[in-house]
Each structure stands twice: as structure tokens, then as C-alpha cells.
Design a protein around this motif. Structure first.
Motif, PDB file in Angstrom:
ATOM      1  N   LEU A   1       4.101  -5.758   2.055  1.00  0.00           N
ATOM      2  CA  LEU A   1       5.504  -5.861   2.433  1.00  0.00           C
ATOM      3  C   LEU A   1       5.733  -7.082   3.325  1.00  0.00           C
ATOM      4  N   THR A   2       4.850  -7.277   4.290  1.00  0.00           N
ATOM      5  CA  THR A   2       4.958  -8.436   5.189  1.00  0.00           C
ATOM      6  C   THR A   2       4.815  -9.732   4.405  1.00  0.00           C
ATOM      7  N   LEU A   3       3.873  -9.774   3.479  1.00  0.00           N
ATOM      8  CA  LEU A   3       3.674 -10.970   2.656  1.00  0.00           C
ATOM      9  C   LEU A   3       4.902 -11.246   1.795  1.00  0.00           C
ATOM     10  N   ASP A   4       5.471 -10.207   1.216  1.00  0.00           N
ATOM     11  CA  ASP A   4       6.646 -10.366   0.364  1.00  0.00           C
ATOM     12  C   ASP A   4       7.836 -10.924   1.133  1.00  0.00           C
ATOM     13  N   GLN A   5       7.971 -10.542   2.390  1.00  0.00           N
ATOM     14  CA  GLN A   5       9.122 -10.955   3.194  1.00  0.00           C
ATOM     15  C   GLN A   5       8.876 -12.233   3.990  1.00  0.00           C
ATOM     16  N   ALA A   6       7.662 -12.769   3.949  1.00  0.00           N
ATOM     17  CA  ALA A   6       7.310 -13.939   4.755  1.00  0.00           C
ATOM     18  C   ALA A   6       7.943 -15.221   4.229  1.00  0.00           C
ATOM     19  N   GLU A   7       8.272 -16.109   5.140  1.00  0.00           N
ATOM     20  CA  GLU A   7       8.779 -17.430   4.780  1.00  0.00           C
ATOM     21  C   GLU A   7       7.649 -18.306   4.255  1.00  0.00           C
ATOM     22  N   ASP A   8       6.533 -18.327   4.987  1.00  0.00           N
ATOM     23  CA  ASP A   8       5.388 -19.165   4.627  1.00  0.00           C
ATOM     24  C   ASP A   8       4.306 -18.278   4.006  1.00  0.00           C
ATOM     25  N   LYS A   9       4.499 -17.939   2.738  1.00  0.00           N
ATOM     26  CA  LYS A   9       3.583 -17.041   2.046  1.00  0.00           C
ATOM     27  C   LYS A   9       2.181 -17.632   1.906  1.00  0.00           C
ATOM     28  N   SER A  10       2.089 -18.938   1.753  1.00  0.00           N
ATOM     29  CA  SER A  10       0.804 -19.592   1.532  1.00  0.00           C
ATOM     30  C   SER A  10      -0.144 -19.414   2.718  1.00  0.00           C
ATOM     31  N   SER A  11       0.325 -19.691   3.931  1.00  0.00           N
ATOM     32  CA  SER A  11      -0.557 -19.563   5.096  1.00  0.00           C
ATOM     33  C   SER A  11      -0.859 -18.104   5.397  1.00  0.00           C
TER      34      SER A  11
ATOM     35  N   GLU B   1      -8.925 -10.410   5.230  1.00  0.00           N
ATOM     36  CA  GLU B   1      -8.871  -8.950   5.416  1.00  0.00           C
ATOM     37  C   GLU B   1      -9.606  -8.279   4.257  1.00  0.00           C
ATOM     38  N   PRO B   2     -10.671  -7.525   4.527  1.00  0.00           N
ATOM     39  CA  PRO B   2     -11.425  -6.893   3.437  1.00  0.00           C
ATOM     40  C   PRO B   2     -10.563  -6.021   2.518  1.00  0.00           C
ATOM     41  N   LEU B   3      -9.607  -5.289   3.072  1.00  0.00           N
ATOM     42  CA  LEU B   3      -8.753  -4.430   2.255  1.00  0.00           C
ATOM     43  C   LEU B   3      -7.891  -5.250   1.302  1.00  0.00           C
ATOM     44  N   PHE B   4      -7.342  -6.354   1.790  1.00  0.00           N
ATOM     45  CA  PHE B   4      -6.509  -7.198   0.946  1.00  0.00           C
ATOM     46  C   PHE B   4      -7.357  -7.873  -0.135  1.00  0.00           C
ATOM     47  N   VAL B   5      -8.564  -8.290   0.214  1.00  0.00           N
ATOM     48  CA  VAL B   5      -9.476  -8.903  -0.757  1.00  0.00           C
ATOM     49  C   VAL B   5      -9.832  -7.886  -1.844  1.00  0.00           C
ATOM     50  N   GLU B   6     -10.053  -6.641  -1.442  1.00  0.00           N
ATOM     51  CA  GLU B   6     -10.340  -5.589  -2.417  1.00  0.00           C
ATOM     52  C   GLU B   6      -9.161  -5.405  -3.372  1.00  0.00           C
ATOM     53  N   PHE B   7      -7.940  -5.425  -2.823  1.00  0.00           N
ATOM     54  CA  PHE B   7      -6.730  -5.320  -3.641  1.00  0.00           C
ATOM     55  C   PHE B   7      -6.625  -6.503  -4.604  1.00  0.00           C
ATOM     56  N   ALA B   8      -6.808  -7.712  -4.099  1.00  0.00           N
ATOM     57  CA  ALA B   8      -6.710  -8.910  -4.940  1.00  0.00           C
ATOM     58  C   ALA B   8      -7.776  -8.896  -6.035  1.00  0.00           C
ATOM     59  N   ASP B   9      -8.997  -8.518  -5.683  1.00  0.00           N
ATOM     60  CA  ASP B   9     -10.077  -8.440  -6.673  1.00  0.00           C
ATOM     61  C   ASP B   9      -9.766  -7.401  -7.748  1.00  0.00           C
ATOM     62  N   CYS B  10      -9.198  -6.288  -7.346  1.00  0.00           N
ATOM     63  CA  CYS B  10      -8.832  -5.245  -8.296  1.00  0.00           C
ATOM     64  C   CYS B  10      -7.778  -5.762  -9.271  1.00  0.00           C
ATOM     65  N   CYS B  11      -6.754  -6.418  -8.743  1.00  0.00           N
ATOM     66  CA  CYS B  11      -5.696  -6.970  -9.597  1.00  0.00           C
ATOM     67  C   CYS B  11      -6.255  -8.020 -10.557  1.00  0.00           C
TER      68      CYS B  11
ATOM     69  N   TYR C   1      -4.566 -13.296   5.067  1.00  0.00           N
ATOM     70  CA  TYR C   1      -4.845 -11.986   4.476  1.00  0.00           C
ATOM     71  C   TYR C   1      -6.107 -11.993   3.619  1.00  0.00           C
ATOM     72  N   MET C   2      -6.480 -13.137   3.094  1.00  0.00           N
ATOM     73  CA  MET C   2      -7.699 -13.199   2.288  1.00  0.00           C
ATOM     74  C   MET C   2      -8.946 -13.050   3.150  1.00  0.00           C
TER      75      MET C   2
ATOM     76  N   HIS D   1      -1.841   0.769   5.353  1.00  0.00           N
ATOM     77  CA  HIS D   1      -2.115  -0.555   5.918  1.00  0.00           C
ATOM     78  C   HIS D   1      -1.942  -1.631   4.838  1.00  0.00           C
ATOM     79  N   LEU D   2      -2.474  -1.384   3.652  1.00  0.00           N
ATOM     80  CA  LEU D   2      -2.314  -2.340   2.550  1.00  0.00           C
ATOM     81  C   LEU D   2      -0.846  -2.484   2.175  1.00  0.00           C
ATOM     82  N   ARG D   3      -0.139  -1.394   2.128  1.00  0.00           N
ATOM     83  CA  ARG D   3       1.295  -1.450   1.784  1.00  0.00           C
ATOM     84  C   ARG D   3       2.062  -2.297   2.799  1.00  0.00           C
ATOM     85  N   GLN D   4       1.705  -2.170   4.083  1.00  0.00           N
ATOM     86  CA  GLN D   4       2.363  -2.971   5.117  1.00  0.00           C
ATOM     87  C   GLN D   4       2.025  -4.448   4.960  1.00  0.00           C
ATOM     88  N   LEU D   5       0.773  -4.748   4.644  1.00  0.00           N
ATOM     89  CA  LEU D   5       0.377  -6.138   4.412  1.00  0.00           C
ATOM     90  C   LEU D   5       1.189  -6.737   3.264  1.00  0.00           C
TER      91      LEU D   5
END
Length: 149
Positions: A106-116, A124-134, A121-122, A100-104
Motif C-alpha cells: 500500500l505504501t509503495l502504491d501511494q509513494a511519489e518516488d516508487k523507484s527509491s 526486506e526479506p518479506l518483500f523479496v519473498e513476495f517479488a520472487d513468488c510473483c 523494500y528489496m 506487514h506485506l500488505r502495508q508495504l
């Protein structure tokens, strides 16, 4: 921060986010990159003073950090040594095993409007966990609330 330049290929105003590693021409997308690559003639590349301290990209690398960031984005740049720490993190590797995180990502990388999409995605608890880890790896939290012994 300086606004994006017009694309050297299609002419879209303010759309160029990337630069050619050979001639530093600005372009906005993969199709424009391919078109530019077919007719690119390298010019002597001027080195910005700030990037002189950065290590050169590995031989055969398709892009460098300078292709993405302009000189004005220097404050947003993360040193290469800290980025390498991301690849060494077992915690981050474990998170990236989640489909699920990998799909998020990938979708973010290919998106036109990455900011919105990033704002969405912020939430989404899983994405927040990923961002916090990074962020924890690249910019470890300061010990500001620790009591002295």
C-alpha cells in the motif's frame, strides 16, 4: 524507452504516467485525473498495432493496460494470461494475508518516488519473498542447471 509526457491538466513536465481510457490524454495524478474526467471529450482512439493482439478490458473497467504503458514500454508488458495466474496462486494468496506485506504494498502504491522505495523494500526479506513468488509465477525459472537423466 520514451520519457513521460507533460501532464495535460497541470502541465507538470515529464510527470504524466497515466492516460485517459476515453481520449488518451496524459495526466500525472488522481487529482489531475478527476479534473480531466470532468471535462473529457472522447476522441476517436487510435489503436497501436501491438495492442491489437491483447484482449479488450472487461466492460466497466476503470482503466486498461494501455493507460499505464506506452507503446515503447511493450517489452515490460506481461501478457494478461500470465497475470491471471497470479490470482490463481495459493502461495501468493498466503503471502498476501500478512498485514506487514500488505502495508508495504500500500505504501509503495501511494509513494511519489516508487523507484527509491522499491530499492529499500528489496532489502526486506518479506518483500523479496513476495517479488520472487510473483516472478516465479509470471516468468517460471528455466531448468538450466538440471542434469539429464
Amino acid at each position: 524507452m520514451r520519457a513521460p509526457r507533460p501532464c495535460a491538466v497541470c502541465g507538470a513536465a515529464g510527470a504524466a504516467k497515466y492516460r485517459c481510457p476515453r481520449c488518451a490524454a496524459a495526466y500525472c495524478s488522481v487529482p489531475c485525473c478527476r479534473t480531466h474526467r470532468e471535462r473529457c471529450t472522447p476522441e476517436p482512439k487510435r489503436e497501436p498495432e501491438a495492442s491489437a493482439a491483447l484482449p479488450a478490458p472487461p466492460a466497466g473497467s476503470p482503466w486498461s493496460v494501455d493507460d499505464i504503458l506506452s507503446e515503447d514500454d511493450e517489452r515490460d508488458r506481461v501478457p494478461l494470461q500470465k497475470l491471471k495466474l497470479l490470482g490463481e496462486s495459493e502461495e501468493l494468496r498466503t503471502l498476501l494475508l500478512n498485514p506487514h506485506l500488505r502495508q508495504l504494498l500500500l505504501t509503495l502504491d501511494q509513494a511519489e518516488d516508487k523507484s527509491s522505495l522499491m530499492k529499500k523494500y528489496m532489502q526486506e526479506p518479506l518483500f523479496v519473498e513476495f517479488a520472487d513468488c510473483c516472478l516465479g509465477i509470471v516468468e517460471p525459472p528455466e531448468k538450466e542447471n538440471v542434469l539429464p537423466e
